[in-house]
Design a protein around this motif. Structure first.
Motif, short mmCIF file in Angstrom:
data_model
loop_
_atom_site.label_atom_id
_atom_site.label_comp_id
_atom_site.label_asym_id
_atom_site.label_seq_id
_atom_site.Cartn_x
_atom_site.Cartn_y
_atom_site.Cartn_z
N ASP A 61 4.80 -10.01 11.65
CA ASP A 61 3.71 -10.15 10.69
C ASP A 61 2.66 -9.07 10.90
N ALA A 62 2.37 -8.76 12.18
CA ALA A 62 1.39 -7.72 12.48
C ALA A 62 1.86 -6.35 12.00
N GLU A 63 3.13 -6.07 12.18
CA GLU A 63 3.65 -4.78 11.74
C GLU A 63 3.59 -4.66 10.23
N ARG A 64 3.85 -5.77 9.53
CA ARG A 64 3.79 -5.75 8.07
C ARG A 64 2.37 -5.52 7.58
N LYS A 65 1.38 -6.10 8.29
CA LYS A 65 0.00 -6.05 7.83
C LYS A 65 -0.75 -4.78 8.28
N GLN A 66 -0.24 -4.10 9.28
CA GLN A 66 -1.00 -2.96 9.83
C GLN A 66 -1.19 -1.84 8.81
N ILE A 67 -0.30 -1.75 7.83
CA ILE A 67 -0.40 -0.68 6.85
C ILE A 67 -1.61 -0.86 5.95
N THR A 68 -2.09 -2.12 5.83
CA THR A 68 -3.24 -2.39 4.94
C THR A 68 -4.47 -2.87 5.71
N ASP A 69 -4.29 -3.24 6.96
CA ASP A 69 -5.40 -3.83 7.73
C ASP A 69 -5.61 -3.02 9.00
N GLY A 70 -6.71 -2.25 9.04
CA GLY A 70 -6.99 -1.40 10.19
C GLY A 70 -7.20 -2.19 11.47
N ALA A 71 -7.77 -3.41 11.36
CA ALA A 71 -8.00 -4.22 12.56
C ALA A 71 -6.67 -4.66 13.19
N VAL A 72 -5.72 -5.02 12.34
CA VAL A 72 -4.40 -5.40 12.85
C VAL A 72 -3.72 -4.20 13.50
N ARG A 73 -3.89 -3.05 12.89
CA ARG A 73 -3.28 -1.84 13.47
C ARG A 73 -3.88 -1.56 14.84
N GLU A 74 -5.21 -1.71 14.98
CA GLU A 74 -5.86 -1.50 16.27
C GLU A 74 -5.36 -2.52 17.29
N PRO A 412 -2.74 1.76 -1.91
CA PRO A 412 -3.17 3.11 -2.33
C PRO A 412 -2.76 4.13 -1.27
N GLN A 413 -2.00 5.12 -1.67
CA GLN A 413 -1.49 6.10 -0.71
C GLN A 413 -2.62 6.86 -0.03
N GLN A 414 -3.76 7.01 -0.70
CA GLN A 414 -4.83 7.83 -0.14
C GLN A 414 -5.37 7.26 1.17
N GLU A 415 -5.15 5.97 1.41
CA GLU A 415 -5.73 5.36 2.60
C GLU A 415 -5.16 5.95 3.88
N ASN A 416 -3.87 6.28 3.89
CA ASN A 416 -3.28 6.79 5.14
C ASN A 416 -2.20 7.83 4.90
N ASN A 417 -2.08 8.27 3.65
CA ASN A 417 -1.13 9.34 3.32
C ASN A 417 0.33 8.93 3.54
N ILE A 418 0.60 7.63 3.58
CA ILE A 418 1.97 7.14 3.78
C ILE A 418 2.50 6.63 2.45
N LEU A 419 3.62 7.18 2.00
CA LEU A 419 4.22 6.72 0.76
C LEU A 419 4.76 5.30 0.93
N PRO A 420 4.46 4.40 0.00
CA PRO A 420 4.97 3.03 0.11
C PRO A 420 6.49 2.97 0.26
N ALA A 421 7.21 3.80 -0.48
CA ALA A 421 8.68 3.78 -0.40
C ALA A 421 9.16 4.16 0.99
N LEU A 422 8.48 5.14 1.61
CA LEU A 422 8.88 5.55 2.96
C LEU A 422 8.53 4.47 3.97
N TRP A 423 7.37 3.83 3.78
CA TRP A 423 7.00 2.75 4.69
C TRP A 423 8.02 1.61 4.61
N LEU A 424 8.46 1.27 3.41
CA LEU A 424 9.47 0.21 3.25
C LEU A 424 10.76 0.58 3.96
N SER A 425 11.16 1.85 3.82
CA SER A 425 12.38 2.30 4.50
C SER A 425 12.24 2.14 6.00
N TYR A 426 11.05 2.46 6.51
CA TYR A 426 10.81 2.30 7.95
C TYR A 426 10.76 0.82 8.33
N TYR A 427 10.04 0.03 7.53
CA TYR A 427 9.81 -1.38 7.86
C TYR A 427 11.12 -2.15 8.03
#
Length: 1184
Positions: A61-74, A412-427
C-alpha cells in the motif's frame, strides 16, 4: 509465509533475503556459540524480525501511495534505510560466521584453533552488536508508529504479471506513425540551399520525453545513405549530449566521433577546436546532437566555430525537449514531433502485447480493454511500448482491467516527471526485478551497461533471488531478459544494455537517496548518509573534492569509478577513508584512474580490511603480484585484473577465496596459474585470453566442477590439461589446442556436451588418426556460433589427410554465424563448406590455404555478408564452383546478401569467370555488394571483374594489375563513391578510360610509375582527390574537375609547379594541401590563378618554395585559413594585403618568413594585421 501472501513491494524481496540470512544455520550456530550474550543477540534478532514482518504488511500500500503522497514516500525511505542497517548487521554476523568456519577448517592443530577463537573478539564485538540491534529496533518502532497516521492498509496484494517464459533480447521494434516525419527530415537533409548567412543547416526535433525524437533521428541517420544513389555526406557522426554543457567536453566528443579516433591528448579548447576545424575543412557532414538539455546560446556560439570550415550542405540534427534551446540553436523551423494516432498506438501495443500474433487469436475482451488502455497513453510511443511489454502474454482480462482502472492515470506528471504508464509498468514488476531495476540508477543517462558486468554487480549486492538448482548467473540472465521484454532495457547493436532517459528518471525516483552518480554537474548537496551506492563519472581533476566527499560515507556498499575519470595523483590519495567503509561490497577502480602511479601497498592494505567485499576490479594496475591480503577477502565473488601488464603470478593463498565465481586475468603477464586455484569450487568463469606467457594450465583443473567459461584464446598453451573433458559444466572454451598426447587429442572435444559460443581449434596438423576427429562430434554442438579451424607451421601433412580432417569437422548448421579456416593444407574443400543449410553464417574468412586450387561454393550461403579470401597461392581461376555447388538451383541468386568482399595475396589468379551470373542471365551477381577489395593480385585480368555492381560504394585496388583500373570504364557501378589505388606498379597514366561518373573520392598512393594525370575520363561528380608518394608524377590537366572541393598533393618529388594543371577551372575547390614536394618552387606563374572558391590552403615541407604569386592570392575572397610550415626558403607573403575573409594564419618553422610577420615590427605585418588568429609556434595554440 507472510511474504508469500504479499509479494509486490520493492522492499519485500530485501526482507525475504534478510530473513533467510537470519535463519541460516551458519548464523544461528555462530550466535549460539556466544553463550549468554549470544542469547541476547538471538532474542534481539527475533524481535527485529517481528517488527519487519509488521512493516512488510503495509509495504504494498505504501509503494502504491508514494507516487502521490510525499509523506508516504519519506516514510518508505526511512524504512528502507533501517532495513539497510539491519542487512549490514546481519551480513557482518554472517561474514564473521563464515570466517570462523573457514579458519577452523584450515586449522590442523587444536592450538591453532585456540588462537583463532581468541582472535575473534577483536574482529567481532558482541556488545556493540547488541547495541546496534537495539538502535535498529528503536528506529523501527518510531517508523511503525507513524504508519497509522499515514493510513497505510495492511494486506493489499499486488500480483506481478506472469513472467514471459522465453523472453529474448528483442531487436528494435518497428516504428509506427512516423512516415511523414521521416520524409520531412529527409527533405531537409537532402536540400543544399544555405540558411541566411549560415553554411550549416541546424534542424531541431522537439517533443516531450518518450515521444520518439531519438528514434526518428536514428531512422533518418541510418536510411539517408540509401535514399539517393550517391552518398549525400562525406561523413556522419552521432553525439549523445544529455546534460553536458562544457564546450571542451562536447568538442572532444564531436572530434572523436567524426574522426573515428579515441586518442585525443589535446587539453586546450582552442587547440582542439583548431584540429576539428582542419578535419572538417571542405567536408560535407551530418552530425546528430541527441538529447540536448543545457546548451545555452553562448555555449552554442563557441561550439559551432569549427563547423564554419565544413562544406555547404552540411547538416546538424538536434533533439531536445526544450523549445527555447531549439529556437536559439536551430536555423530552420523546428520539427515538433506530435503524438501518434490511436491506430498507430494500437499497432505498436499489439506488437509488444501479442508478440506480433494477430490480436484476434486472443480473447475479444482483451482488444476492447487494450484499445482503452492505449487511449490513456495519449499517443506516447514509450508509454505504449512499456505497457505492451507489461501485458505481454497475459490472458486474464481482469489483469488488463486493473491497469485500465488504476488511479495512477490521474497523477499530474509535472509533480515528479514520472509517466503514469511507466510507473504502472514498474509497479507490477515482481519485487526481485524492482530492486535490480532501481540499482541501475547508479549508471548515468545514456550509459551502455555490459550485461555480464551488471549481473555480477547484482549478485554482489544480493539482488538476485536464489533458485533451486540454478546458478545465480543464470538467474541474472533471466532477469535481464525479463526487463528487456518489458522495455525497461534496450539492447544496443553491440549487445550492451541502455535505458531511456525517462526510465532512468523512474529508477532514480524509486531508488531515492540510496543511489547517486557524481559527475561534473554535482552540486554538493545530493550526498546523504542514506546513500549506499555511488558511481563517479567526471572529466576533470577538479572533481577530486567530490570524490573525497563520496568516500566519507562509511555506509557505502558500492563505489564504482566509471570510464572517464582523469587524475594525475596516486589513486590512494582519493581514498583516505577507504578502510572505514566496512560495508563496501563493490569496489571498481580501473586503470584510467591510476595511469600516473601504481597502486601502493598501503591501498591494498585498506582494501584487505573490507571483509564484506564481493566485487573487486583493479584492471590495468601496475602490480606484479596479487598481495596475500586480498586473499583474506573471504566473501569475494568477482576479481577482475585484466590488462595488468606487470602481473606475473597469483599467490598460493588464492584458494582462500572460497566463494569466488569470476576471475579475469586476461591480457596480463601471468606465467603460471597456481594449483590452488583448482580449490575454488564455486568458480564459474576463468578468463585467461591474451595471456601470451601462459604455457600450461594447472594439472588438476578438472577439480573446478562448476566451471562454465574457460577462455584461453591468445595464450601460448602447448596442449590441453589432462582430463579437461571432465569439466561437465563447461559451456565455452574459446580455444582447443590439438596435441599428440592423450589429453590434447581432438576427440576429447566430443565429451563437452554443452560447448557453445566461440571455439578455435588450433594445431590441427597434430591429428594422428582422422577418426578421432569424428569423435569430436562438432555436428551435435548446436550452441557454437563462431568456429575457427587452424593448422600451424609449414608441415608436410598429406593434403588428402587434411581434407579428411576438415571434412569431419563439419559443425551443426543451426546457429553458426562465423567461420574461419586458417592454413588448411588440402587442395580442395569438403562439401559442407558453402552448403546452403548453414543459413545463419554471416561472415567467412579463408586464409593462407596455399595448396588449394579451387574456392568452395560460398555463393549459396543465404545470409553471408562479409567474405575475406587471402593467401591462395595455387588458385589461377575462379569459376562457377565459387557461386554454385552443382546441386543447388541455378535460379537462386548467388551471394544475395554479400556486402563486403576481399581478395588478397593471390599471386597466380588470372581469371574470374561469371558464366551464368551475368546481368542478362540472372539479373547479375553481388547485387548488394558495397565494398570490394583487391590486394596483391598481380595477374588478374581486369576484363573479369563483374560488369554490374549496382550497390558498390567502395573499390580498393592495392598492388595489383592496372588492368583492374582500366576495366572500370566498362563496369556499371551507379553507386560507386570511393576509389583507392595503391602500389599499382605498372600504371603510367590515370584515368585509363572513362570512370563511373558518381565517384566522389579518389585516392592514389605509391604508384611509382605514374607520370601524368589525363584530362579525360574523370568522374563528373568527383569531390576529393588525394595523390601521394608517386615519385614520377610531373603534373596533369585537371580542368574538367569542376566539382572538386578537396585536392591533396603529397610526396611528389618531381612536381615543380601547378602550371598547366587547369587550376583556374576548379571552380568548386575549397581545400588545397601540398606537402613534401621537394622540387616545387612556386604555386602558379604570374598569368595563372588559383580558384576563387578556396577557403583553406596548407603548404607543408616544401624546401624549395620561394614565393607566393600575388596575382594568385588577389582574388581569393573566400580564403579563411592559410597554413605554411617547414618552407625554409619562402621569403615573404604575397605583396598585397591578405583577403578580409581570413580567420587563421598559421606559420611555423619558416625561418625567413616568420620575422617578417612579427606584430608591429615585421615588414609583412600590415598585410596580416586584420587576421584574428595568427600562429607562429605550437605554444601559440594555447595562448590564443
Amino acid at each position: 509465509m507472510a511474504l508469500e501472501l504479499v509479494a509486490g513491494a520493492f522492499l519485500s524481496a530485501s526482507l525475504e533475503l534478510l530473513f533467510s540470512k537470519m535463519d541460516s544455520r551458519e548464523v544461528v550456530d555462530f550466535i549460539r556459540g556466544k553463550k549468554i550474550r549470544g542469547k541476547k543477540i538471538e532474542e534481539g534478532l527475533r524481535k527485529l524480525k517481528t517488527m519487519l514482518l509488521t512493516a512488510n504488511q503495509v509495504l504494498n500500500d505504501a509503494e502504491r501511495k508514494q507516487i502521490t503522497d510525499g509523506a508516504v514516500r519519506e516514510w518508505l525511505q526511512e524504512l528502507k534505510d533501517a532495513i539497510y542497517n539491519a542487512e549490514d548487521l546481519v551480513s557482518e554476523i554472517n561474514n564473521e560466521a563464515l570466517r570462523s568456519k573457514l579458519e577452523a577448517n584450515q586449522s590442523r592443530r587444536r592450538k591453532m584453533l585456540f588462537k583463532v577463537r581468541h582472535f575473534l573478539p577483536s574482529r567481532f564485538d558482541v556488545k556493540k552488536v547488541e547495541e546496534r540491534i537495539a538502535n535498529i529496533i528503536s528506529t523501527l518502532q518510531f517508523i511503525l508508529e507513524q504508519k497509522d497516521g499515514l493510513r497505510l492498509i495492511e494486506g493489499v496484494e499486488t500480483r506481478p504479471f506472469r513472467r514471459i517464459s522465453e523472453a529474448t533480447l528483442v531487436k528494435e521494434s518497428d516504428i509506427y506513425g512516423r512516415d511523414a516525419d521521416k520524409e520531412a527530415i529527409m527533405k531537409l537533409l537532402l536540400s543544399d540551399h544555405q540558411i541566411g548567412g549560415d553554411k550549416i543547416c541546424v534542424i531541431p526535433i522537439v517533443g516531450m520525453g518518450g515521444i520518439g525524437k531519438t528514434t526518428l533521428a536514428q531512422l533518418v541517420y541510418k536510411d539517408i545513405d540509401n535514399k539517393v544513389m550517391e552518398k549525400p555526406f562525406d561523413g556522419k557522426a552521432w553525439i549523445t549530449v544529455s546534460d553536458e554543457s562544457d564546450v571542451f567536453t562536447l568538442t572532444k566528443m564531436i572530434y572523436q566521433a567524426v574522426t573515428g579516433s579515441d586518442n585525443c591528448s589535446t587539453t586546450e579548447t582552442f587547440q582542439l577546436q583548431h584540429k576539428l576545424e582542419q578535419f572538417l575543412d571542405g567536408k560535407k557532414i551530418l552530425l546528430v546532437l541527441d538529447d540536448i538539455w543545457n546548451v545555452n546560446y553562448q555555449t552554442w556560439c563557441a561550439l559551432k566555430i569549427p563547423f564554419d570550415s565544413a562544406a555547404n550542405g552540411s547538416k546538424i540534427i538536434m533533439t531536445t525537449r526544450n523549445e527555447n534551446i531549439a529556437s536559439k540553436i536551430g536555423n530552420v523551423p523546428k520539427h515538433e514531433l506530435q503524438t501518434i494516432s490511436d491506430e498507430d498506438s494500437w499497432q505498436l501495443f499489439s506488437k509488444h502485447a501479442f508478440s506480433s500474433v494477430e490480436p484476434t487469436a486472443y480473447p475479444d475482451l482483451l482488444e476492447v480493454i487494450g484499445r482503452k488502455i492505449i487511449k490513456k497513453c495519449k499517443g506516447l510511443p514509450l508509454a505504449v511500448k512499456s505497457l505492451g511489454g507489461l501485458l505481454h502474454s497475459e490472458l486474464d482480462p481482469k489483469a488488463w482491467e486493473n491497469i485500465l482502472e488504476s488511479d495512477i492515470w490521474e497523477l499530474p506528471q509535472q509533480e515528479n516527471n514520472i509517466l503514469p504508464a511507466l510507473w504502472l509498468s514498474y509497479y507490477y514488476l515482481p519485487p526481485c526485478l524492482k530492486r535490480c531495476f532501481a540499482y541501475c540508477s547508479i549508471f548515468p543517462k545514456d550509459y551502455t551497461i555490459e550485461k555480464g558486468k551488471l549481473i555480477r554487480l547484482w549478485m554482489a549486492e544480493d539482488l538476485l533471488q536464489p533458485q533451486r538448482n540454478k546458478p545465480l548467473e543464470e538467474v541474472g540472465n533471466e532477469y535481464v531478459k525479463d526487463l528487456v521484454s518489458r522495455s525497461f532495457f534496450h539492447v544496443s547493436s553491440f549487445g550492451g544494455l541502455t535505458m531511456h532517459d525517462l526510465l532512468n528518471d523512474l529508477a532514480q525516483f524509486v531508488s531515492g537517496e540510496s543511489c547517486l552518480t557524481l559527475d561534473d554537474n554535482y552540486s554538493g548537496d545530493l550526498m546523504t548518509k542514506k546513500t549506499r551506492h555511488l558511481s563517479l563519472l567526471m572529466y576533470h581533476s577538479c572533481a577530486i573534492k567530490k570524490l573525497r566527499a563520496g568516500c566519507e560515507n562509511k555506509v557505502l556498499r558500492t563505489l564504482i569509478l566509471l570510464d572517464a575519470v582523469l587524475f594525475k595523483e596516486p589513486v590512494e590519495k582519493f581514498f583516505p577513508q577507504l578502510q572505514s567503509m566496512q560495508y563496501l561490497r563493490v569496489l571498481s577502480i580501473p586503470r584510467n584512474l591510476h595511469t600516473c602511479n601504481p597502486l601502493s601497498t598501503k591501498l591494498f592494505g585498506s582494501i584487505g580490511s573490507l571483509t564484506l567485499l564481493r566485487y573487486l576490479d583493479l584492471s590495468g594496475s601496475d602490480i606484479t603480484k596479487v598481495p596475500d591480503i586480498i586473499c583474506s577477502l573471504y566473501s569475494l565473488q568477482t576479481l577482475i585484473m585484466q590488462f595488468c601488464r606487470e602481473l606475473t603470478r597469483l599467490p598460493d593463498t588464492i584458494d582462500n577465496l572460497k566463494y569466488l565465481r569470476y576471475l579475469d586475468l586476461s591480457c596480463s603477464a601471468i606465467k603460471r596459474i597456481p594449483d590452488t586455484v583448482c580449490n575454488l569450487h564455486d568458480l564459474r568463469t576463468l578468463k585467461l585470453n591474451g595471456c601470451r606467457q601462459l604455457t600450461l594450465l594447472p594439472s588438476n583443473i578438472t577439480m573446478l566442477s562448476n566451471l562454465q567459461h574457460l577462455d584461453i584464446v591468445g595464450t601460448s598453451l602447448r596442449g590441453m590439461a589432462p582430463q579437461l573433458s571432465n569439466l561437465k559444466s563447461l559451456e565455452s572454451l574459446g580455444q582447443f589446442v590439438v596435441g599428440k598426447n592423450i589429453e590434447s587429442n581432438i576427440k576429447e572435444l566430443g565429451k563437452f556436451q554443452n560447448l557453445g559460443g566461440k571455439l578455435c581449434i588450433t594445431n590441427l596438423e597434430n591429428v594422428v588418426n582422422v577418426e578421432d576427429v569424428s569423435e569430436a562430434n562438432l555436428k551435435d554442438k548446436k550452441l557454437i556460433r563462431q568456429l575457427i579451424l587452424e593448422w600451424k607451421g609449414d608441415s608436410t601433412e598429406d593434403s588428402h589427410e587434411a581434407w579428411k580432417v576438415l571434412e569431419r569437422l563439419q559443425p551443426h548448421t543451426a546457429n553458426l554465424e562465423y567461420l574461419e579456416i586458417r592454413k588448411y593444407k588440402g587442395r580442395s574443400f569438403p562439401g559442407w563448406i558453402g552448403h546452403p543449410s548453414f543459413s545463419c553464417i554471416t561472415s567467412v574468412t579463408l586464409s593462407n590455404c596455399k595448396n588449394c586450387c579451387w574456392l568452395p561454393p560460398l555463393g549459396q550461403l543465404p545470409s553471408l555478408e562479409w567474405l575475406w579470401i587471402t593467401g591462395f597461392d595455387m588458385v589461377e581461376r575462379i569459376g562457377n564452383e565459387f557461386f554454385y555447388d552443382g546441386f543447388s538451383s541455378v535460379d537462386s541468386k548467388p551471394f544475395k546478401s554479400l556486402c563486403s568482399l576481399s581478395f588478397s595475396n593471390m599471386p597466380r589468379w588470372k581469371e574470374w569467370l561469371l558464366m551464368g551470373c551475368s546481368k542478362e542471365s540472372c539479373g547479375g551477381v553481388f547485387l548488394n555488394l558495397k565494398d570490394l577489395w583487391f590486394s596483391d593480385c598481380p595477374e588478374l585480368n581486369g576484363a573479369c571483374i563483374p560488369d554490374y555492381l549496382p550497390s558498390l560504394t567502395r573499390l580498393s585496388i592495392f598492388r595489383s594489375s592496372d588492368d583492374l583500373v582500366g576495366s572500370l570504364s566498362r563496369c556499371e557501378c551507379p553507386s560507386l563513391d570511393e576509389l583507392s589505388l595503391e602500389n599499382c606498379l605498372t600504371m603510367k597514366s590515370f584515368p585509363q578510360g572513362r570512370l563511373p561518373s558518381h565517384i566522389k573520392s579518389i585516392r592514389i598512393y605509391e604508384c611509382s610509375e605514374l607520370v601524368s594525370l589525363s584530362e579525360e575520363g574523370w568522374p563528373c561528380h568527383l569531390n576529393s582527390l588525394h595523390i601521394s608518394c608517386c615519385e614520377k608524377v610531373l603534373g596533369g590537366n585537371l580542368r574538367r574537375l569542376v566539382s572538386l572541393t578537396c585536392l591533396w598533393l603529397l610526396f611528389l618529388p618531381n612536381l615543380k609547379s601547378l602550371d598547366g594543371m587547369g587550376f583556374g577551372h576548379l571552380v568548386s575547390l575549397r581545400e588545397l594541401y601540398i606537402s613534401s614536394c621537394d622540387h616545387l618552387q612556386c604555386l602558379v606563374e604570374e598569368d595563372e590563378g588559383l580558384p576563387t572558391s578556396l577557403t583553406s590552403i596548407k603548404l607543408s615541407n616544401l624546401p624549395n618554395l620561394k614565393s607566393l604569386n600575388a596575382n594568385a592570392f588577389r582574388n581569393l575572397t573566400s580564403l579563411q585559413n592559410l597554413r605554411i610550415t617547414q618552407c625554409e626558403k619562402l621569403l615573404c607573403l604575397p605583396e598585397e594585403r591578405l583577403p578580409q575573409s581570413f580567420s587563421v594564419l598559421d606559420i611555423r618553422d619558416c625561418n625567413l618568413l616568420i620575422p617578417r610577420c612579427q606584430k608591429e615590427t615585421g615588414e609583412d605585418w600590415p598585410k596580416i594585421a586584420h587576421v584574428p588568429r595568427i600562429i607562429y609556434k605550437l605554444e601559440d595554440l594555447e595562448d590564443i
